[in-house]
Design a protein around this motif. Structure first.
Motif, PDB file in Angstrom:
ATOM      1  N   ARG A 321       6.036  -7.286  31.222  1.00  9.66           N
ATOM      2  CA  ARG A 321       6.104  -8.148  30.054  1.00  9.66           C
ATOM      3  C   ARG A 321       5.524  -7.363  28.887  1.00  9.66           C
ATOM      4  NH1 ARG A 321       2.740 -13.618  28.302  1.00  9.66           N
ATOM      5  NH2 ARG A 321       4.049 -14.096  26.480  1.00  9.66           N
ATOM      6  N   ARG A 322       6.284  -7.251  27.796  1.00  6.65           N
ATOM      7  CA  ARG A 322       5.856  -6.502  26.628  1.00  6.65           C
ATOM      8  C   ARG A 322       5.834  -7.460  25.434  1.00  6.65           C
ATOM      9  NH1 ARG A 322       9.027  -0.661  26.930  1.00  6.65           N
ATOM     10  NH2 ARG A 322       8.018   0.075  28.850  1.00  6.65           N
ATOM     11  N   LEU A 323       4.677  -7.681  24.889  1.00  5.71           N
ATOM     12  CA  LEU A 323       4.510  -8.607  23.773  1.00  5.71           C
ATOM     13  C   LEU A 323       4.032  -7.823  22.551  1.00  5.71           C
ATOM     14  CD1 LEU A 323       4.456 -11.519  22.688  1.00  5.71           C
ATOM     15  CD2 LEU A 323       2.092 -11.686  23.533  1.00  5.71           C
ATOM     16  N   ALA A 324       4.804  -7.910  21.460  1.00 11.31           N
ATOM     17  CA  ALA A 324       4.449  -7.244  20.210  1.00 11.31           C
ATOM     18  C   ALA A 324       4.267  -8.289  19.123  1.00 11.31           C
ATOM     19  CB  ALA A 324       5.526  -6.241  19.806  1.00 11.31           C
ATOM     20  N   GLU A 325       3.176  -8.195  18.393  1.00  8.21           N
ATOM     21  CA  GLU A 325       2.897  -9.078  17.261  1.00  8.21           C
ATOM     22  C   GLU A 325       2.491  -8.192  16.086  1.00  8.21           C
ATOM     23  OE1 GLU A 325      -0.178 -11.624  18.686  1.00  8.21           O
ATOM     24  OE2 GLU A 325       1.190 -12.903  19.826  1.00  8.21           O
ATOM     25  N   GLU A 326       3.322  -8.158  15.054  1.00  7.46           N
ATOM     26  CA  GLU A 326       3.066  -7.284  13.918  1.00  7.46           C
ATOM     27  C   GLU A 326       3.196  -8.050  12.610  1.00  7.46           C
ATOM     28  OE1 GLU A 326       5.357  -3.724  13.921  1.00  7.46           O
ATOM     29  OE2 GLU A 326       4.810  -3.163  15.977  1.00  7.46           O
ATOM     30  N   ASP A 327       2.214  -7.873  11.730  1.00 11.67           N
ATOM     31  CA  ASP A 327       2.250  -8.379  10.366  1.00 11.67           C
ATOM     32  C   ASP A 327       2.049  -7.191   9.433  1.00 11.67           C
ATOM     33  OD1 ASP A 327       2.573 -11.001  11.186  1.00 11.67           O
ATOM     34  OD2 ASP A 327       0.438 -11.473  11.087  1.00 11.67           O
ATOM     35  N   HIS A 328       3.023  -6.959   8.550  1.00 12.14           N
ATOM     36  CA  HIS A 328       2.946  -5.850   7.613  1.00 12.14           C
ATOM     37  C   HIS A 328       3.025  -6.386   6.182  1.00 12.14           C
ATOM     38  CE1 HIS A 328       4.639  -2.711  10.710  1.00 12.14           C
ATOM     39  NE2 HIS A 328       3.647  -3.448  11.202  1.00 12.14           N
ATOM     40  N   TYR A 329       2.142  -5.876   5.319  1.00 13.44           N
ATOM     41  CA  TYR A 329       2.113  -6.255   3.915  1.00 13.44           C
ATOM     42  C   TYR A 329       2.285  -4.992   3.084  1.00 13.44           C
ATOM     43  CZ  TYR A 329      -0.677  -9.992   6.131  1.00 13.44           C
ATOM     44  OH  TYR A 329      -1.141 -10.989   6.958  1.00 13.44           O
ATOM     45  N   GLY A 330       2.860  -5.127   1.897  1.00 13.22           N
ATOM     46  CA  GLY A 330       3.016  -3.933   1.085  1.00 13.22           C
ATOM     47  C   GLY A 330       3.204  -4.209  -0.387  1.00 13.22           C
ATOM     48  N   LEU A 331       2.893  -3.186  -1.175  1.00 14.57           N
ATOM     49  CA  LEU A 331       3.111  -3.187  -2.621  1.00 14.57           C
ATOM     50  C   LEU A 331       3.762  -1.871  -3.003  1.00 14.57           C
ATOM     51  CD1 LEU A 331      -0.412  -4.407  -3.849  1.00 14.57           C
ATOM     52  CD2 LEU A 331       1.671  -5.800  -3.767  1.00 14.57           C
ATOM     53  N   SER A 332       4.675  -1.909  -3.969  1.00 13.79           N
ATOM     54  CA  SER A 332       5.263  -0.682  -4.498  1.00 13.79           C
ATOM     55  C   SER A 332       5.508  -0.850  -5.980  1.00 13.79           C
ATOM     56  CB  SER A 332       6.570  -0.333  -3.779  1.00 13.79           C
ATOM     57  OG  SER A 332       7.577  -1.285  -4.075  1.00 13.79           O
ATOM     58  N   SER A 333       5.515   0.276  -6.696  1.00 14.63           N
ATOM     59  CA  SER A 333       5.721   0.221  -8.142  1.00 14.63           C
ATOM     60  C   SER A 333       6.184   1.586  -8.624  1.00 14.63           C
ATOM     61  CB  SER A 333       4.428  -0.174  -8.866  1.00 14.63           C
ATOM     62  OG  SER A 333       4.627  -0.277 -10.255  1.00 14.63           O
ATOM     63  N   ALA A 334       6.958   1.595  -9.724  1.00 18.77           N
ATOM     64  CA  ALA A 334       7.406   2.851 -10.323  1.00 18.77           C
ATOM     65  C   ALA A 334       7.628   2.641 -11.811  1.00 18.77           C
ATOM     66  CB  ALA A 334       8.687   3.353  -9.658  1.00 18.77           C
ATOM     67  N   LEU A 335       7.276   3.668 -12.583  1.00 19.94           N
ATOM     68  CA  LEU A 335       7.441   3.661 -14.033  1.00 19.94           C
ATOM     69  C   LEU A 335       8.318   4.842 -14.419  1.00 19.94           C
ATOM     70  CD1 LEU A 335       6.448   2.237 -16.673  1.00 19.94           C
ATOM     71  CD2 LEU A 335       4.619   3.972 -16.746  1.00 19.94           C
ATOM     72  N   HIS A 336       9.294   4.612 -15.297  1.00 21.51           N
ATOM     73  CA  HIS A 336      10.371   5.570 -15.540  1.00 21.51           C
ATOM     74  C   HIS A 336      10.571   5.749 -17.046  1.00 21.51           C
ATOM     75  CE1 HIS A 336      14.665   6.987 -14.881  1.00 21.51           C
ATOM     76  NE2 HIS A 336      14.771   6.499 -16.100  1.00 21.51           N
ATOM     77  N   TRP A 337      10.526   7.020 -17.497  1.00 25.76           N
ATOM     78  CA  TRP A 337      10.849   7.368 -18.892  1.00 25.76           C
ATOM     79  C   TRP A 337      12.061   8.292 -18.914  1.00 25.76           C
ATOM     80  CZ3 TRP A 337       5.797   7.509 -17.110  1.00 25.76           C
ATOM     81  CH2 TRP A 337       4.857   6.735 -17.792  1.00 25.76           C
ATOM     82  N   HIS A 338      12.879   8.223 -19.925  1.00 28.61           N
ATOM     83  CA  HIS A 338      13.887   9.251 -20.146  1.00 28.61           C
ATOM     84  C   HIS A 338      14.051   9.468 -21.638  1.00 28.61           C
ATOM     85  CE1 HIS A 338      16.212   5.451 -20.114  1.00 28.61           C
ATOM     86  NE2 HIS A 338      16.938   6.021 -21.068  1.00 28.61           N
ATOM     87  N   GLY A 339      14.378  10.707 -22.006  1.00 26.96           N
ATOM     88  CA  GLY A 339      14.471  11.022 -23.413  1.00 26.96           C
ATOM     89  C   GLY A 339      14.965  12.434 -23.639  1.00 26.96           C
ATOM     90  N   GLU A 340      14.674  12.992 -24.807  1.00 25.51           N
ATOM     91  CA  GLU A 340      15.123  14.328 -25.166  1.00 25.51           C
ATOM     92  C   GLU A 340      13.971  15.124 -25.748  1.00 25.51           C
ATOM     93  OE1 GLU A 340      18.307  13.831 -27.904  1.00 25.51           O
ATOM     94  OE2 GLU A 340      19.804  13.501 -26.337  1.00 25.51           O
TER      95      GLU A 340
END
Length: 674
Positions: A321-340
């Motif tokens: 018998r194989r019992l798995a209990e997983e709780d995963h939390y996460g945050l992600s973020s990105a900031l992007h510039w473009h120009g000349e």
């Protein structure tokens, strides 16, 4: 490589952001390293974290291909894409997975970062149970990014990543009902409502089947919802929720003799093997365009996995018998510039993510689903966080340089509740991953590209911790890879790509699948290399051909000290050849006919390369769809036309064990569009 690392860091951190001209951007040549299967629809400009900023081999499957597919699981859809290996266990909820770039799908080393709508969707061990939450009718596109040069992801992105994007926006109501061989019945309902500044998208899907083999009954239910709110033109908020449950029997593995005599049978000792799985996924997101040159995106997410499995691998083994209990939390973020800056076009992006895991893994020996003794009770926390910077420098309209740098950190603790002991995480330190990509655009439609980068592998499960008798911290295994490629596109008539790649690992480790502790074994230093060739040609407006051929080699370059004889051997379950292709023909406007095929060469079963080679396959499928009117479409799919025998094979230490794949089967379907 030290020079390229320094260039990557210097350019990626150069703080420049000037305004770009939309007219100049439209007129400039565009670097394109992607290959498409089906129609890809772009509905909005790319925000921060977009794959358009990555110069490596990228493959996409359009919703028009995915939504009409008759497959048991979505990973089979991804297997139609170039250079993808599918490992088909055909064991209830442990049905299979996909892999690429010379890594196998055994579950010992899971080298692909899976995302669903941008939400990380791997379990702790890198497997992909959450992929079952998605059903084909709700897919907008599938995107596969290969190699080591993409800085956006860290954990599990050893050989690349895959993002399954579901439908967003629009007003529609569609249903697809299918029935087929092995008493298979499936219903999918999707709906969207877009009104003013709000969007709503929903999926309800159910599938039941008796399965090709005896004792393979399964029932799967998936529910999902996505909601969007636009606060003006420049701010978008989103939320998603998914729920999934499955209840399946497992047919078990057969001896060689039984697999040839009666591939549809099950063993009497597998009669009580079964699995129940419940999963949930929730996320919040925000996208903000501060100006034409500056935007930001962020998301927060939560995944929950509950899996309760009874399995017996052979007559001489005990049921577990194989019992798995997983709780995963996460945050992600990105900031992007473009120009000349003068005549040069520039982009600068900075981002990062962090994931917290709370995992419990328990195992018992059992008889007919009655536990008799406990063999594992582990509680382990894992935190993995990383930051990256990336720049795109275009000094001319024919040259694009993309340096990047990523750093990850790992933390956590381990408790063996059965033994009453604890252990800290291995001191992995800061895991540095410099990256550099270059693209040349000598002519319209032609992109010559090259990239180099590093990714990392850490231990999974208990293998990430400094557990006695080990007293020396395990260092991360660093994968270093590079690629040279060429992509040519001639409008909608022709698309072709050729790439050569290599990837090496300093000290690869593999999870022991049937180990009471869940420990790892040392594979050694490894070298992988390969050639990918893809092509798509539209001979007539109603006739198109596509195909892909991949050659790959995965070897142990430096064997572990305990097995020096493994040096030069092939890594297990890695075929040298993979191919796929098809033809789509529309002889009349309402009728579409398709023929496709896929295959692979055989593979070795262990690092010893002493058990023979197995697993080669050649399978062809055919389908037809007829659209009666704007509302009703009829479908017919015949899979494995030639009833070819294929199987998954593994070595249990004393014998080969076999899981035959589905034989010839047929599905009829009805699709309704509102």
């Amino acid at each position: 490589m030290h020079l390229s690392s320094a260039l990557a860091l210097a350019l990626a951190t150069y703080p420049l952001a000037a305004k770009a001209s939309d007219d100049n951007a439209a007129a400039a040549r565009k670097a394109d390293t992607s290959f498409s299967v089906g129609d890809i629809v772009v509905t909005a400009r790319g925000m921060a974290g977009n794959t358009a900023n990555v110069l490596t081999s990228v493959d996409r499957m359009g919703g028009n291909v995915a939504q009409n597919a008759d497959v048991d699981n979505v990973y089979e859809l991804i297997g139609q894409m170039p250079g993808i290996q599918v490992t088909d266990f055909n064991q209830g909820t442990s049905s299979g997975k996909f892999s690429m770039r010379g890594f196998n799908g055994e579950g010992t080393i899971n080298a692909v970062k899976l995302l669903i709508d941008g939400v990380p969707s791997n379990s702790n061990d890198g497997n992909m149970p959450y992929i079952d939450m998605v059903f084909p009718l709700n897919i907008a596109t599938i995107e596969v990014v290969r190699g080591t040069s993409d800085p956006r992801y860290g954990l599990h992105a050893i050989a690349g990543s895959t993002d399954i994007r579901t439908r967003t926006g629009g007003t529609y109501a569609e249903a697809r009902i299918a029935a087929g061989s092995y008493d298979t019945y499936e219903g999918q309902l999707v709906a969207g409502l877009e009104s003013g500044r709000t969007t709503q998208n929903y999926q309800i899907a159910y599938r039941e089947s008796a399965g090709y083999r005896d004792h393979s009954d399964s029932n799967r239910l998936s529910l999902s919802g996505k909601w969007g709110l636009a606060l003006g033109e420049d701010v978008k908020l989103g939320a998603l929720a998914r729920y999934y449950e499955a209840d399946t029997d497992e047919p078990g593995y057969l001896t060689y003799a039984d697999s040839r005599a009666n591939p549809r049978m099950t063993n009497a000792y597998n009669a009580s093997d079964r699995d129940t799985r419940d999963m949930q996924q929730y996320a919040l997101s925000a996208e903000v365009a501060f100006s034409d040159r500056l935007d930001w995106q962020a998301s927060a997410w939560f995944n929950r996995l509950r899996d309760d499995r009874y399995v017996k691998y052979s007559a001489s083994a005990s049921q577990q018998r194989r019992l798995a209990e997983e709780d995963h939390y996460g945050l992600s973020s990105a900031l992007h510039w473009h120009g000349e800056l003068g005549a040069a076009t520039l982009m600068l992006e900075a981002g990062g993510d962090v994931q917290w895991q709370d995992n419990r893994s328990l195992r018992w020996l059992a008889v007919e689903r009655v536990p008799t003794s406990q063999t594992r009770d582990q509680q382990f926390d894992l935190t993995v966080g990383g930051v990256y910077v990336q720049a795109i420098v275009e000094p001319t309209d024919w040259l694009r340089i993309t340096p990047a740098y990523r750093i990850d950190w790992v933390g956590g603790s381990f408790d063996n509740l059965l033994a009453g002991t604890s252990a800290p995480i291995n001191d992995y330190g800061s895991i540095d991953q410099p990256k550099l990509s270059v693209a040349l655009l000598p002519a319209a439609g032609l992109t010559l590209y090259g990239n180099w980068g590093k990714t990392f592998q850490i231990g999974l499960g208990s293998g990430a911790y400094l557990i006695a008798p080990r007293v020396v911290d395990l260092a991360p295994s660093i994968n270093e890879g590079w690629e040279l490629g060429a992509k040519y596109a001639l409008g909608d008539l022709l698309e072709a790509r050729l790439a050569y790649w290599e990837q090496s690992a300093t000290g690869e480790i593999a999870r022991k699948l049937n180990d009471p502790l869940g420990d790892f074994e040392n594979v050694g230093a490894t070298d992988r290399r390969g050639v990918d060739v893809q092509g798509n040609v539209r001979l007539l407006p109603s006739l198109s051909l596509w195909g892909a051929l991949a050659w790959q080699e995965a070897i142990i370059s430096v064997a572990p000290p305990e097995n020096p004889e493994y040096a030069g051997n092939t890594i297990s379950h890695t075929p040298e050849w993979l191919w796929s292709g098809g033809v789509d023909w529309r002889p009349a406007e309402p009728l579409t006919l398709s023929l496709s095929g896929r295959g692979q060469s055989s593979y070795h079963l262990t690092s010893a390369n002493a058990e023979g080679t197995w697993g080669d396959l050649t399978v062809f499928d055919a389908s037809a769809s007829y659209r009666l009117n704007e509302t009703v479409e009829l479908g017919l799919t015949l899979r494995n036309i030639g009833d070819a025998y294929s199987e998954y094979v593994w070595w249990d230490g004393a014998q080969t064990l076999h899981s035959p794949a589905n034989g010839r089967n047929v599905t009829v379907s009805l699709r309704l569009r509102g």
